[in-house]
Write an enzyme that holds these catalytic residues in place. Structure first.
Site, PDB file in Angstrom:
ATOM      1  N   ALA A 286       0.817  -1.211   0.000  1.00 39.42           N
ATOM      2  CA  ALA A 286       0.000   0.000   0.000  1.00 39.42           C
ATOM      3  C   ALA A 286       0.853   1.266   0.000  1.00 39.42           C
ATOM      4  O   ALA A 286       0.356   2.356   0.225  1.00 39.42           O
ATOM      5  CB  ALA A 286      -0.922  -0.015   1.211  1.00 39.42           C
TER       6      ALA A 286
ATOM      7  N   ASP B 269      12.899   3.594   1.378  1.00 40.40           N
ATOM      8  CA  ASP B 269      12.055   2.967   2.410  1.00 40.40           C
ATOM      9  C   ASP B 269      12.880   2.491   3.600  1.00 40.40           C
ATOM     10  O   ASP B 269      12.609   2.841   4.747  1.00 40.40           O
ATOM     11  CB  ASP B 269      11.312   1.742   1.833  1.00 40.40           C
TER      12      ASP B 269
ATOM     13  N   ALA C  58       9.826  -3.299   4.208  1.00 44.02           N
ATOM     14  CA  ALA C  58      11.064  -2.768   4.795  1.00 44.02           C
ATOM     15  C   ALA C  58      10.941  -2.699   6.313  1.00 44.02           C
ATOM     16  O   ALA C  58      11.905  -2.973   7.042  1.00 44.02           O
ATOM     17  CB  ALA C  58      11.360  -1.380   4.226  1.00 44.02           C
ATOM     18  N   ALA C  59       9.736  -2.374   6.816  1.00 47.25           N
ATOM     19  CA  ALA C  59       9.560  -2.250   8.266  1.00 47.25           C
ATOM     20  C   ALA C  59       9.701  -3.612   8.949  1.00 47.25           C
ATOM     21  O   ALA C  59      10.313  -3.718  10.017  1.00 47.25           O
ATOM     22  CB  ALA C  59       8.206  -1.628   8.588  1.00 47.25           C
TER      23      ALA C  59
ATOM     24  N   LEU D 150       3.222   1.991   2.156  1.00 47.04           N
ATOM     25  CA  LEU D 150       3.583   2.445   3.498  1.00 47.04           C
ATOM     26  C   LEU D 150       4.833   1.746   4.035  1.00 47.04           C
ATOM     27  O   LEU D 150       5.167   1.869   5.201  1.00 47.04           O
ATOM     28  CB  LEU D 150       2.411   2.244   4.464  1.00 47.04           C
ATOM     29  N   GLY D 151       5.500   1.003   3.173  1.00 41.50           N
ATOM     30  CA  GLY D 151       6.800   0.436   3.561  1.00 41.50           C
ATOM     31  C   GLY D 151       6.717  -0.792   4.433  1.00 41.50           C
ATOM     32  O   GLY D 151       7.630  -1.063   5.221  1.00 41.50           O
ATOM     33  N   SER D 152       5.644  -1.581   4.312  1.00 39.43           N
ATOM     34  CA  SER D 152       5.475  -2.709   5.237  1.00 39.43           C
ATOM     35  C   SER D 152       6.632  -3.708   5.158  1.00 39.43           C
ATOM     36  O   SER D 152       7.117  -4.179   6.184  1.00 39.43           O
ATOM     37  CB  SER D 152       4.149  -3.416   4.991  1.00 39.43           C
TER      38      SER D 152
HETATM   39  O1  PMV Z   1       5.506   1.914  -2.814  1.00 39.12           O
HETATM   40  P1  PMV Z   1       6.562   2.340  -1.864  1.00 39.12           P
HETATM   41  O2  PMV Z   1       6.079   3.197  -0.773  1.00 39.12           O
HETATM   42  O3  PMV Z   1       7.453   1.262  -1.407  1.00 39.12           O
HETATM   43  O4  PMV Z   1       7.464   3.431  -2.555  1.00 39.12           O
HETATM   44  C1  PMV Z   1       8.070   3.242  -3.751  1.00 39.12           C
HETATM   45  C2  PMV Z   1       8.734   4.496  -4.125  1.00 39.12           C
HETATM   46  C3  PMV Z   1       9.298   4.438  -5.522  1.00 39.12           C
HETATM   47  O5  PMV Z   1       9.952   5.683  -5.722  1.00 39.12           O
HETATM   48  C4  PMV Z   1       8.182   4.306  -6.536  1.00 39.12           C
HETATM   49  C5  PMV Z   1      10.270   3.293  -5.692  1.00 39.12           C
HETATM   50  C6  PMV Z   1      11.524   3.427  -4.885  1.00 39.12           C
HETATM   51  O6  PMV Z   1      12.162   2.397  -4.659  1.00 39.12           O
HETATM   52  O7  PMV Z   1      11.911   4.543  -4.519  1.00 39.12           O
END
Ligand code: PMV
Length: 319
Positions: A104, A152, A110-111, A106-108
């Site tokens: 979504a 992230d 990576a968190a 919000l980085g789930s």
């Molecule tokens: O979808 P998210 O929140 O993981 O963000 C991705 C952000 C991008 O710029 C589209 C990709 C990235 O790795 O930076």
């Protein structure tokens, strides 16, 4: 031995997603209302090297040997063992849970990695530094996101607003913490449509190869907005942030990664009195964000729900 636990927050990208993959800066902030948590408990009843994973949110309960070698949970543990130079860890159960919506923006992912790395390195008696935690989480992200920028894992590890620039494809990015002179309020609205970031990133790559002049222009214009936004945040000049968000959204639309649902939420937020609104993260689905006057946050949240948002988070951005 008592159980060791660690948490890591969610995150939003305020400005600069996608262009950040191509070397432009981006601004991301942690979202502390949602968290991933890892709890490690010793299992003295089992032999050394025995590892049991429990992730009730995704219905997973398995031993290390029963998971594929490239499973993200396995990769995280392997990475920590390498970084701490421990071959045979004491037997343990690793329990992972998260209130961060999956896929979504919000980085789930990576968190979960960051919380696990923090808890496990501490459990092993060799707590890793933030820099090493972020690097390790980045290695795992690379396997799942294709070509992540590294934003992230960085914002989630350091848990503060960051101005982030990627160096080049394989290198980790450069992060600069910066001052938020005046706190501001963001309403986050979930379109309810899961959207894996890797697919959106791959589509932008393809489109940018087909029309490199246009995309170069879109990425450069995004970069300019990000610099202006940083200055505005540092100066406490919140009034200019809303229009900058709207400009960033219109560039993201031109990149082709907004969607009917996201556009509807962005419009609803603006009509309900937000100063500006845009998608946040990979796009296509996932979340959008709106900069709002603090006193209107509830009312704008209601308008987003009426326009189809499936989840709302209200957060304050602070240093
Ligand atoms: O979808 P998210 O929140 O993981 O963000 C991705 C952000 C991008 O710029 C589209 C990709 C990235 O790795 O930076």
């Amino acid at each position: 031995m008592p159980a060791i636990s660690a948490t890591a927050p969610g995150k939003i990208i305020l400005f600069g997603e996608h262009a950040v993959v191509y070397g432009q800066p981006a601004i991301a902030v942690p979202v502390n209302q949602v968290k991933a948590r890892a709890i490690i408990s010793a299992r003295p009843d089992q032999p050394r090297g025995w590892v049991n994973f429990q992730a009730p949110d995704i219905g997973l309960e398995k031993n290390w040997d029963d998971l594929p070698a490239d499973h993200p949970l396995v990769l995280v543990v392997r990475g920590v063992l390498e970084a701490t130079q421990i071959n045979q860890p004491p037997a343990m159960t690793i329990r992972v849970s998260s209130s961060i919506p999956i896929a979504a923006g919000l980085g789930s992912g990576a968190a979960v990695s960051v919380a696990m790395i923090r808890a496990l390195s501490e459990f092993l008696g060799r707590p890793l530094l933030d820099e090493d935690i972020s690097d390790l989480a980045f290695e795992v992200e690379k396997l799942y996101h294709g070509t992540p920028s590294g934003i992230d894992n960085t914002v989630i590890t350091y848990e503060k607003p960051i101005f982030f620039t990627r160096k080049d494809t394989d290198q980790k990015g450069m992060m600069e913490p910066f001052q938020v002179s005046k706190p501001f309020t963001i309403v986050i609205g979930d379109s309810g449509i899961p959207s894996p970031t890797a697919a959106a990133v791959a589509d932008v790559r393809k489109a940018s190869q087909e029309d490199s002049m246009l995309f170069q222009d879109l990425f450069n214009s995004t970069g300019k907005i990000v610099y202006q936004a940083r200055q505005a945040i540092e100066n406490g000049d919140i009034a200019v942030l809303g229009p900058l968000m709207n400009e960033n959204q219109s560039l993201l639309e031109k990149m082709g990664i907004s969607s009917i649902e996201l556009d509807r939420l962005v419009q609803a937020a603006r009509q309900a009195g937000a100063n500006g609104a845009k998608l946040s993260g990979g796009g296509r689905g996932g979340n959008m964000i709106a900069l709002v006057p603090k006193e209107s946050a509830q009312q704008i949240a209601k308008a987003l729900t009426a326009a189809g948002a499936t989840n709302i988070i209200i957060t304050t951005v602070n240093s």
